[in-house]
Write a protein that holds these residues in place. Structure first.
Motif, PDB file in Angstrom:
ATOM      1  N   TYR A 184     -19.393 -16.924 -38.436  1.00  0.00           N
ATOM      2  CA  TYR A 184     -18.692 -17.120 -37.172  1.00  0.00           C
ATOM      3  C   TYR A 184     -19.272 -16.221 -36.082  1.00  0.00           C
ATOM      4  N   SER A 185     -20.222 -15.342 -36.461  1.00  0.00           N
ATOM      5  CA  SER A 185     -20.872 -14.448 -35.503  1.00  0.00           C
ATOM      6  C   SER A 185     -22.159 -13.932 -36.138  1.00  0.00           C
ATOM      7  N   ASN A 186     -22.942 -13.187 -35.362  1.00  0.00           N
ATOM      8  CA  ASN A 186     -24.185 -12.614 -35.872  1.00  0.00           C
ATOM      9  C   ASN A 186     -23.888 -11.545 -36.909  1.00  0.00           C
ATOM     10  N   ALA A 187     -24.668 -11.511 -37.968  1.00  0.00           N
ATOM     11  CA  ALA A 187     -24.529 -10.456 -38.979  1.00  0.00           C
ATOM     12  C   ALA A 187     -25.094  -9.156 -38.409  1.00  0.00           C
ATOM     13  N   HIS A 188     -24.310  -8.061 -38.463  1.00  0.00           N
ATOM     14  CA  HIS A 188     -24.834  -6.783 -37.984  1.00  0.00           C
ATOM     15  C   HIS A 188     -25.553  -6.060 -39.116  1.00  0.00           C
ATOM     16  N   LEU A 189     -26.171  -4.934 -38.786  1.00  0.00           N
ATOM     17  CA  LEU A 189     -27.018  -4.250 -39.762  1.00  0.00           C
ATOM     18  C   LEU A 189     -26.236  -3.780 -40.981  1.00  0.00           C
ATOM     19  N   GLY A 190     -24.956  -3.442 -40.795  1.00  0.00           N
ATOM     20  CA  GLY A 190     -24.134  -3.033 -41.932  1.00  0.00           C
ATOM     21  C   GLY A 190     -23.986  -4.150 -42.943  1.00  0.00           C
ATOM     22  N   ASN A 191     -23.804  -5.379 -42.445  1.00  0.00           N
ATOM     23  CA  ASN A 191     -23.746  -6.534 -43.350  1.00  0.00           C
ATOM     24  C   ASN A 191     -25.075  -6.710 -44.079  1.00  0.00           C
ATOM     25  N   VAL A 192     -26.151  -6.556 -43.333  1.00  0.00           N
ATOM     26  CA  VAL A 192     -27.484  -6.815 -43.879  1.00  0.00           C
ATOM     27  C   VAL A 192     -27.861  -5.777 -44.931  1.00  0.00           C
ATOM     28  N   ARG A 193     -27.310  -4.565 -44.838  1.00  0.00           N
ATOM     29  CA  ARG A 193     -27.634  -3.549 -45.846  1.00  0.00           C
ATOM     30  C   ARG A 193     -27.315  -4.067 -47.259  1.00  0.00           C
ATOM     31  N   THR A 194     -26.146  -4.697 -47.395  1.00  0.00           N
ATOM     32  CA  THR A 194     -25.760  -5.221 -48.707  1.00  0.00           C
ATOM     33  C   THR A 194     -26.750  -6.269 -49.195  1.00  0.00           C
ATOM     34  N   ASN A 204     -19.839  -9.823 -66.163  1.00  0.00           N
ATOM     35  CA  ASN A 204     -20.095  -8.656 -67.007  1.00  0.00           C
ATOM     36  C   ASN A 204     -20.394  -7.390 -66.224  1.00  0.00           C
ATOM     37  N   TYR A 205     -21.094  -7.525 -65.088  1.00  0.00           N
ATOM     38  CA  TYR A 205     -21.467  -6.345 -64.295  1.00  0.00           C
ATOM     39  C   TYR A 205     -21.123  -6.585 -62.827  1.00  0.00           C
ATOM     40  N   TRP A 206     -20.179  -5.789 -62.323  1.00  0.00           N
ATOM     41  CA  TRP A 206     -19.821  -5.840 -60.906  1.00  0.00           C
ATOM     42  C   TRP A 206     -20.568  -4.736 -60.175  1.00  0.00           C
ATOM     43  N   MET A 207     -21.199  -5.081 -59.047  1.00  0.00           N
ATOM     44  CA  MET A 207     -21.955  -4.100 -58.273  1.00  0.00           C
ATOM     45  C   MET A 207     -21.509  -4.133 -56.809  1.00  0.00           C
ATOM     46  N   HIS A 208     -21.326  -2.944 -56.228  1.00  0.00           N
ATOM     47  CA  HIS A 208     -20.850  -2.854 -54.847  1.00  0.00           C
ATOM     48  C   HIS A 208     -21.650  -1.834 -54.051  1.00  0.00           C
ATOM     49  N   THR A 209     -22.065  -2.231 -52.859  1.00  0.00           N
ATOM     50  CA  THR A 209     -22.783  -1.335 -51.965  1.00  0.00           C
ATOM     51  C   THR A 209     -21.799  -0.601 -51.061  1.00  0.00           C
ATOM     52  N   ASN A 210     -22.207   0.580 -50.616  1.00  0.00           N
ATOM     53  CA  ASN A 210     -21.345   1.372 -49.755  1.00  0.00           C
ATOM     54  C   ASN A 210     -21.618   1.062 -48.283  1.00  0.00           C
ATOM     55  N   MET A 211     -20.894   1.758 -47.411  1.00  0.00           N
ATOM     56  CA  MET A 211     -20.940   1.475 -45.979  1.00  0.00           C
ATOM     57  C   MET A 211     -22.208   2.011 -45.320  1.00  0.00           C
ATOM     58  N   LEU A 212     -22.574   1.372 -44.216  1.00  0.00           N
ATOM     59  CA  LEU A 212     -23.589   1.885 -43.317  1.00  0.00           C
ATOM     60  C   LEU A 212     -22.876   2.365 -42.064  1.00  0.00           C
ATOM     61  N   LEU A 213     -23.060   3.647 -41.731  1.00  0.00           N
ATOM     62  CA  LEU A 213     -22.460   4.216 -40.527  1.00  0.00           C
ATOM     63  C   LEU A 213     -23.450   4.128 -39.372  1.00  0.00           C
ATOM     64  N   LEU A 214     -22.933   4.133 -38.173  1.00  0.00           N
ATOM     65  CA  LEU A 214     -23.757   4.211 -36.975  1.00  0.00           C
ATOM     66  C   LEU A 214     -23.336   5.445 -36.208  1.00  0.00           C
ATOM     67  N   ASN A 215     -24.242   6.429 -36.146  1.00  0.00           N
ATOM     68  CA  ASN A 215     -23.931   7.709 -35.509  1.00  0.00           C
ATOM     69  C   ASN A 215     -22.640   8.304 -36.058  1.00  0.00           C
ATOM     70  N   SER A 216     -22.542   8.274 -37.398  1.00  0.00           N
ATOM     71  CA  SER A 216     -21.447   8.898 -38.169  1.00  0.00           C
ATOM     72  C   SER A 216     -20.118   8.162 -38.063  1.00  0.00           C
ATOM     73  N   GLN A 217     -20.111   6.975 -37.476  1.00  0.00           N
ATOM     74  CA  GLN A 217     -18.894   6.169 -37.394  1.00  0.00           C
ATOM     75  C   GLN A 217     -19.112   4.848 -38.107  1.00  0.00           C
ATOM     76  N   LYS A 218     -18.044   4.288 -38.679  1.00  0.00           N
ATOM     77  CA  LYS A 218     -18.155   3.023 -39.400  1.00  0.00           C
ATOM     78  C   LYS A 218     -18.719   1.941 -38.490  1.00  0.00           C
ATOM     79  N   MET A 219     -19.713   1.217 -39.001  1.00  0.00           N
ATOM     80  CA  MET A 219     -20.290   0.115 -38.243  1.00  0.00           C
ATOM     81  C   MET A 219     -19.372  -1.092 -38.350  1.00  0.00           C
ATOM     82  N   ALA A 220     -18.871  -1.549 -37.212  1.00  0.00           N
ATOM     83  CA  ALA A 220     -17.932  -2.675 -37.218  1.00  0.00           C
ATOM     84  C   ALA A 220     -17.906  -3.332 -35.845  1.00  0.00           C
ATOM     85  N   LYS A 221     -17.829  -4.643 -35.853  1.00  0.00           N
ATOM     86  CA  LYS A 221     -17.764  -5.371 -34.584  1.00  0.00           C
ATOM     87  C   LYS A 221     -16.436  -5.160 -33.877  1.00  0.00           C
TER      88      LYS A 221
END
Length: 492
Positions: free
Chosen positions: A40-50, A273-290
């Motif tokens: 529904y919108s452009n994927a930001h870099l935090g999304n792309v990290r995963t 069998n194996y669940w894997m989860h990536t952590n957050m990407l911050l931008l200038n020490s703040q959560k990256m979020a639209k």
């Protein structure tokens, strides 16, 4: 022999909270599902990290010789504005606001997503199914869940009965949350009276008059719940049980928890069998979020058209930056961090480019086999890319020593060294020769010309010009080194 038979891969399993030896259900084959974007919108870099991390997982599994079916979905319907099954479908809302068809929204942002991944050198998944392409299968899964007594219909909407499920299974097995705590921390919300319990989640939502995207079902004209599509598509393409399920840490609850409940209700076995989860990407020490405006789009990094970074950076530098941190660690993105990564990336690429110029020696002063084993050990330890990169820079050091005639490799070791270094840099990490590297031959030619002019100046005892060439090149980060066999240079 396939490399996977020689390497014992361990994966941190979010379900058990432990690193476990990876044993696929079928030897030599891996089924992997990763939750894709809601378009529904452009994927930001935090999304792309995963997605970037799971691209490396995919690459490494292929490198080891596994046959991998990698499924990454496109959510093009059913994702509401919040996790309480309230609000409007995000795609429908975008379409209504822009006065266009929902599928125009889907097409626009799906194309953008694919362009971003292409620019950043992603391998395409084996299958990329869409939610709207599997409405029939989702309706059939809802019927099955109802028949088994774990879902109920109210006023055209169908909800999963979390409390009934929790009496027989553990709702919260992945996230560690307890239903009792969820009940205690939930207050009644207006408009949720259809649910027996606030913890229940939607399998099918009746569409109101403003909802554009709708399909006929036995219960109403409506649309499927967001969690349902992943259970349906993972089951259809990977079976009732498969090897790896990945996504961002923010999906662990409720999305992945709901997936487990839905799938296990239908099959009676644990789906993954194996669940894997990536952590957050911050931008200038703040959560990256639209939602907060604190984000940057991947293509803005390449173009330099943003107010965050001092200049444009290549896609390969961004990949290199991401791989310098463990995927389960929080990573802070900034201009300073990216500039530091750019310098490291340049040193690595310069060393790799110089490999083709190296001639074999009579002896080896570097244990190539041990270095190669260390590289595999890093990746086998839950895809530990930071440690792998540290070993790659050991290789850079050796290449520079060979350049200065301080080290050597036999022909056999040199062939092995070149093949392994290229495999880890390009095949596994997915790094690329960026524009700076593509111009390296031109830069090298200019430097060699200046070295020639400096040599002539020294022969003519023009020490001032000789020193000026050396000092100005040094100011540009190019260091000249005089030796018995002539002058060499390195780019710092």
């Amino acid at each position: 022999m396939e490399l996977y038979k020689e390497n014992q891969l361990k994966i941190y399993n979010s379900l058990t909270k432990e690193k476990e030896v990876f044993k696929p259900l079928t030897e030599g084959y891996v089924g992997m599902y990763v939750c894709g974007p809601t378009v529904y919108s452009n994927a930001h870099l935090g999304n792309v990290r995963t997605f970037m991390f799971f691209d490396v997982v995919y690459r490494y599994l292929l490198h080891l010789g596994y046959k991998v079916r990698y499924v990454r979905n496109i959510t093009d319907a059913g994702h509401l504005e919040n996790d309480a099954d309230e609000g409007e479908d995000r795609i429908s809302k975008k379409a209504r606001l822009e006065e266009i068809e929902p599928m125009e929204v889907v097409q626009k942002y799906t194309v953008d997503f694919h362009n971003v991944l292409k620019n950043y050198n992603f391998l395409p998944p084996s299958i990329e199914p869409t939610a709207t392409g599997h409405i029939v299968e989702q309706i059939e899964m809802i019927k099955e869940i109802i028949d088994k007594g774990f879902a109920y219909e109210v006023n055209g909407s169908v909800y999963f009965d979390v409390l009934a499920y929790n009496e027989k299974e553990n709702y919260g097995i992945l996230s560690g949350r307890k239903v009792e705590d969820l009940i205690h921390n939930t207050r009644a919300l207006d408009g949720q009276t259809d649910k027996k319990n606030p913890q229940d989640f939607a399998l099918w939502k009746k569409a109101d008059e403003r909802h554009i995207m709708r399909w006929p079902s036995p219960w109403s004209d409506g649309f499927p719940g967001w969690h349902l599509e992943c259970s349906v598509m993972s089951t259809k393409y990977l079976g009732e049980q498969f090897d790896i399920h990945g996504g961002g840490m923010d999906l662990k609850f409720p999305h992945h928890e709901c997936e487990i409940a839905q799938s296990q209700t239908c099959s009676g076995i644990k789906p993954v069998n194996y669940w894997m989860h990536t952590n957050m990407l911050l931008l200038n020490s703040q959560k990256m979020a639209k939602s907060t405006g604190n984000f940057i789009l991947p293509n803005q990094i390449l173009s330099g058209e943003n107010d965050i970074l001092p200049k444009a950076f290549s896609a390969s530098v961004v990949r290199f930056f991401n791989m310098q941190a463990n995927y389960r660690s929080i990573l802070d993105f900034s201009g300073e961090a990216l500039e530091a990564s750019e310098k490291g990336h340049a040193k690595l690429m310069d060393a790799v480019a110089y490999l083709d110029k190296i001639s074999a020696g009579n002896t080896s002063t570097f244990d190539v086999q041990q270095w190669k084993n260390d590289c595999y050990a890093a990746m086998n330890d839950d895809f530990n890319t930071p440690i792998l990169i540290s070993h790659l820079f050991e290789a850079v050091k050796v290449i520079n020593q060979i350049k200065e005639n301080k080290a050597s490799l036999t022909n056999e070791d040199l062939v092995e060294f070149k093949a392994s270094l290229n495999a880890f840099v390009f095949d596994v990490l997915g790094l690329m020769h960026d524009l700076n590297t593509n111009n390296s031959e031109k830069i090298e030619g200019v430097v060699e010309l200046l070295i020639k002019l400096r040599k002539e100046a020294r022969e003519n005892k023009d020490w001032a010009l000789s020193d000026q060439i050396r000092d100005e090149l040094l100011g540009l980060g190019i260091q000249l080194k005089d030796g018995r066999e002539g002058t060499t240079f390195s780019i710092n």
